[in-house]
Design a protein around this motif. Structure first.
Motif, PDB file in Angstrom:
ATOM      1  N   SER A   1      46.958  35.641  30.859  1.00  0.00           N
ATOM      2  CA  SER A   1      46.400  36.757  31.607  1.00  0.00           C
ATOM      3  C   SER A   1      45.180  36.313  32.405  1.00  0.00           C
ATOM      4  O   SER A   1      44.428  35.428  31.983  1.00  0.00           O
ATOM      5  N   LYS A   2      44.988  36.933  33.565  1.00  0.00           N
ATOM      6  CA  LYS A   2      43.822  36.629  34.404  1.00  0.00           C
ATOM      7  C   LYS A   2      42.840  37.802  34.411  1.00  0.00           C
ATOM      8  O   LYS A   2      42.260  38.135  35.448  1.00  0.00           O
ATOM      9  N   THR A   3      42.665  38.417  33.276  1.00  0.00           N
ATOM     10  CA  THR A   3      41.753  39.549  33.170  1.00  0.00           C
ATOM     11  C   THR A   3      40.372  39.155  33.679  1.00  0.00           C
ATOM     12  O   THR A   3      39.805  38.147  33.260  1.00  0.00           O
ATOM     13  N   GLY A   4      39.853  39.952  34.607  1.00  0.00           N
ATOM     14  CA  GLY A   4      38.539  39.682  35.178  1.00  0.00           C
ATOM     15  C   GLY A   4      38.582  38.884  36.461  1.00  0.00           C
ATOM     16  O   GLY A   4      37.590  38.834  37.197  1.00  0.00           O
ATOM     17  N   ALA A   5      39.697  38.232  36.759  1.00  0.00           N
ATOM     18  CA  ALA A   5      39.814  37.462  37.997  1.00  0.00           C
ATOM     19  C   ALA A   5      40.053  38.407  39.163  1.00  0.00           C
ATOM     20  O   ALA A   5      40.728  39.431  39.036  1.00  0.00           O
ATOM     21  N   SER A   6      39.512  38.070  40.319  1.00  0.00           N
ATOM     22  CA  SER A   6      39.723  38.912  41.497  1.00  0.00           C
ATOM     23  C   SER A   6      39.464  38.105  42.762  1.00  0.00           C
ATOM     24  O   SER A   6      38.817  37.062  42.732  1.00  0.00           O
ATOM     25  N   GLY A   7      40.029  38.585  43.856  1.00  0.00           N
ATOM     26  CA  GLY A   7      39.761  37.967  45.146  1.00  0.00           C
ATOM     27  C   GLY A   7      41.009  37.416  45.814  1.00  0.00           C
ATOM     28  O   GLY A   7      42.135  37.575  45.347  1.00  0.00           O
ATOM     29  N   VAL A   8      40.767  36.748  46.933  1.00  0.00           N
ATOM     30  CA  VAL A   8      41.822  36.153  47.754  1.00  0.00           C
ATOM     31  C   VAL A   8      41.736  34.640  47.620  1.00  0.00           C
ATOM     32  O   VAL A   8      40.648  34.058  47.727  1.00  0.00           O
ATOM     33  N   TYR A   9      42.898  34.005  47.405  1.00  0.00           N
ATOM     34  CA  TYR A   9      42.942  32.562  47.194  1.00  0.00           C
ATOM     35  C   TYR A   9      44.060  31.935  48.014  1.00  0.00           C
ATOM     36  O   TYR A   9      45.077  32.569  48.312  1.00  0.00           O
ATOM     37  N   SER A  10      43.869  30.670  48.333  1.00  0.00           N
ATOM     38  CA  SER A  10      44.884  29.889  49.020  1.00  0.00           C
ATOM     39  C   SER A  10      45.136  28.611  48.233  1.00  0.00           C
ATOM     40  O   SER A  10      44.239  28.110  47.541  1.00  0.00           O
ATOM     41  N   PHE A  11      46.358  28.109  48.292  1.00  0.00           N
ATOM     42  CA  PHE A  11      46.629  26.791  47.724  1.00  0.00           C
ATOM     43  C   PHE A  11      47.727  26.114  48.526  1.00  0.00           C
ATOM     44  O   PHE A  11      48.516  26.769  49.208  1.00  0.00           O
ATOM     45  N   LYS A  12      47.741  24.785  48.469  1.00  0.00           N
ATOM     46  CA  LYS A  12      48.778  24.013  49.145  1.00  0.00           C
ATOM     47  C   LYS A  12      49.767  23.484  48.120  1.00  0.00           C
ATOM     48  O   LYS A  12      49.435  23.291  46.957  1.00  0.00           O
ATOM     49  N   THR A  13      50.997  23.247  48.589  1.00  0.00           N
ATOM     50  CA  THR A  13      52.044  22.781  47.696  1.00  0.00           C
ATOM     51  C   THR A  13      52.693  21.522  48.264  1.00  0.00           C
ATOM     52  O   THR A  13      52.542  21.187  49.436  1.00  0.00           O
ATOM     53  N   ASN A  14      53.442  20.862  47.401  1.00  0.00           N
ATOM     54  CA  ASN A  14      54.328  19.777  47.846  1.00  0.00           C
ATOM     55  C   ASN A  14      55.584  20.396  48.444  1.00  0.00           C
ATOM     56  O   ASN A  14      55.941  21.536  48.166  1.00  0.00           O
ATOM     57  N   MET A  15      56.307  19.615  49.246  1.00  0.00           N
ATOM     58  CA  MET A  15      57.527  20.103  49.884  1.00  0.00           C
ATOM     59  C   MET A  15      58.707  20.133  48.917  1.00  0.00           C
ATOM     60  O   MET A  15      59.681  20.859  49.122  1.00  0.00           O
ATOM     61  N   VAL A  16      58.638  19.327  47.860  1.00  0.00           N
ATOM     62  CA  VAL A  16      59.720  19.272  46.868  1.00  0.00           C
ATOM     63  C   VAL A  16      59.109  19.408  45.477  1.00  0.00           C
ATOM     64  O   VAL A  16      57.908  19.232  45.282  1.00  0.00           O
ATOM     65  N   GLN A  17      59.959  19.682  44.500  1.00  0.00           N
ATOM     66  CA  GLN A  17      59.464  19.811  43.124  1.00  0.00           C
ATOM     67  C   GLN A  17      58.985  18.448  42.588  1.00  0.00           C
ATOM     68  O   GLN A  17      59.586  17.424  42.918  1.00  0.00           O
ATOM     69  N   PRO A  18      57.933  18.492  41.776  1.00  0.00           N
ATOM     70  CA  PRO A  18      57.112  19.631  41.427  1.00  0.00           C
ATOM     71  C   PRO A  18      56.253  20.085  42.618  1.00  0.00           C
ATOM     72  O   PRO A  18      55.690  19.257  43.325  1.00  0.00           O
ATOM     73  N   PHE A  19      56.170  21.391  42.816  1.00  0.00           N
ATOM     74  CA  PHE A  19      55.451  21.937  43.976  1.00  0.00           C
ATOM     75  C   PHE A  19      53.939  21.934  43.795  1.00  0.00           C
ATOM     76  O   PHE A  19      53.191  21.790  44.747  1.00  0.00           O
ATOM     77  N   ALA A  20      53.479  22.164  42.562  1.00  0.00           N
ATOM     78  CA  ALA A  20      52.040  22.294  42.318  1.00  0.00           C
ATOM     79  C   ALA A  20      51.316  20.967  42.514  1.00  0.00           C
ATOM     80  O   ALA A  20      51.772  19.913  42.054  1.00  0.00           O
TER      81      ALA A  20
END
Length: 298
Positions: free
Chosen positions: A277-296
């Motif tokens: 759970s992300k209780t207490g988290a808030s806001g706008v976020y961006s992230f970049k990924t890989n083009m193939v798995q694993p994406f993170a």
């Protein structure tokens, strides 16, 4: 302006024409567990049907999945999300099949409120008749299903702890009072994969993530259906990641415009998806990924 207004009126007329009253067998809850990961046990939103659901385990949590228009329980969304959750944890997964009410987008839009209320009724039956609390339920919806998750959440007696909306739909929702909002659960987490094209562009939840700018995903060009599939795959990977795997770590943005432009420079203090759970988290976020798995990328 005239042409835009005309388009809006045409959409509204189409919605009015395509909505219809849903019958008691038009929405089916397909139960998947680790005992039956491939073939579901169908359940209807009634006490007797739930009583007959021999595979439902009241000792574990439940994930409810809600597809968008043009799909059913066997679609791409559930292939990723049902499989991912069962791989990651011992849970009941209830995949809502509302395909009879959503063959076309306008039809699904018109019926979204009814579907959300049926899901809420199901959760309320579990709570009131079987002492299975809403705090044990998470809803994951895609497209129209993201807004339906919100409608369900606000009609549940009690609070849902978590809603995850993957690319909640844009068209017909800008001035729609039923739109997903951060009050629909204790935490509402949103992933924008086709923002401003198929998916809603502005933030809707407690925490909103815009991968790769949020509009088109790597390797998809301007194919929005491809970008949407990537968004679903990002969520499935976040759920099934191992202890040594990278996470989708977000960079905080000052606003939505920074996220779309990929110009965020804030703290890296939020992770998309996963089971925690992300209780207490808030806001706008961006992230970049890989083009193939694993994406993170971590």
């Amino acid at each position: 302006m005239f042409s835009l207004g005309k388009c809006v009126l045409v959409l509204c007329a189409a919605v009015a024409a395509n909505g219809f009253s849903l019958g008691p067998t038009d929405i089916i809850f397909h139960l998947f567990t680790r005992s039956n990961p491939q073939v579901s046990q169908p359940i209807f939103p009634s006490i007797n049907s739930i009583l007959a659901a021999s595979l439902f385990n009241p000792e574990v949590n439940t994930v409810i999945t809600v597809h968008s228009n043009g799909e059913d329980v066997t679609g791409n969304f559930n292939a990723f999300v049902v499989t991912g959750h069962l791989q990651a944890e011992n849970v009941n997964v209830l995949a809502v099949d509302w395909s009879k009410a959503s063959s076309m987008y306008t039809e699904g839009l018109a019926n979204a409120e009814q579907v959300g209320k049926v899901i809420a009724d199901f959760i309320n039956i579990l709570s009131q008749s079987f002492s299975y609390m809403p705090s044990q339920v998470r809803i994951v919806g895609v497209g129209l299903g993201g807004h339906i998750a919100g409608i369900a959440g606000r009609n549940v007696i009690g609070n849902l702890p978590y809603i995850v909306a993957i690319d909640p739909s844009l068209h017909g929702w800008t001035h729609n009072p039923l739109i997903l909002n951060k009050d629909d659960a204790d935490v509402v987490e949103v992933l924008h994969a086709t923002a401003g094209v198929l998916g809603y562009d502005f933030p809707l939840g407690d925490i909103d993530f815009y991968p790769n700018g949020g509009t088109y995903q790597f390797g998809c060009g301007i194919d929005s259906s491809c970008s949407l599939t990537y968004g679903i795959a990002f969520y499935a990977e976040s759920v099934t990641r191992g202890a040594e795997d990278n996470e989708f770590v977000g960079t905080k943005c000052e606003n939505y415009e920074e996220a779309i432009a990929q110009e965020c420079a804030g703290a890296r203090d939020a992770v998309f998806g996963g089971l925690e759970s992300k209780t207490g988290a808030s806001g706008v976020y961006s992230f970049k990924t890989n083009m193939v798995q694993p994406f993170a990328q971590g």
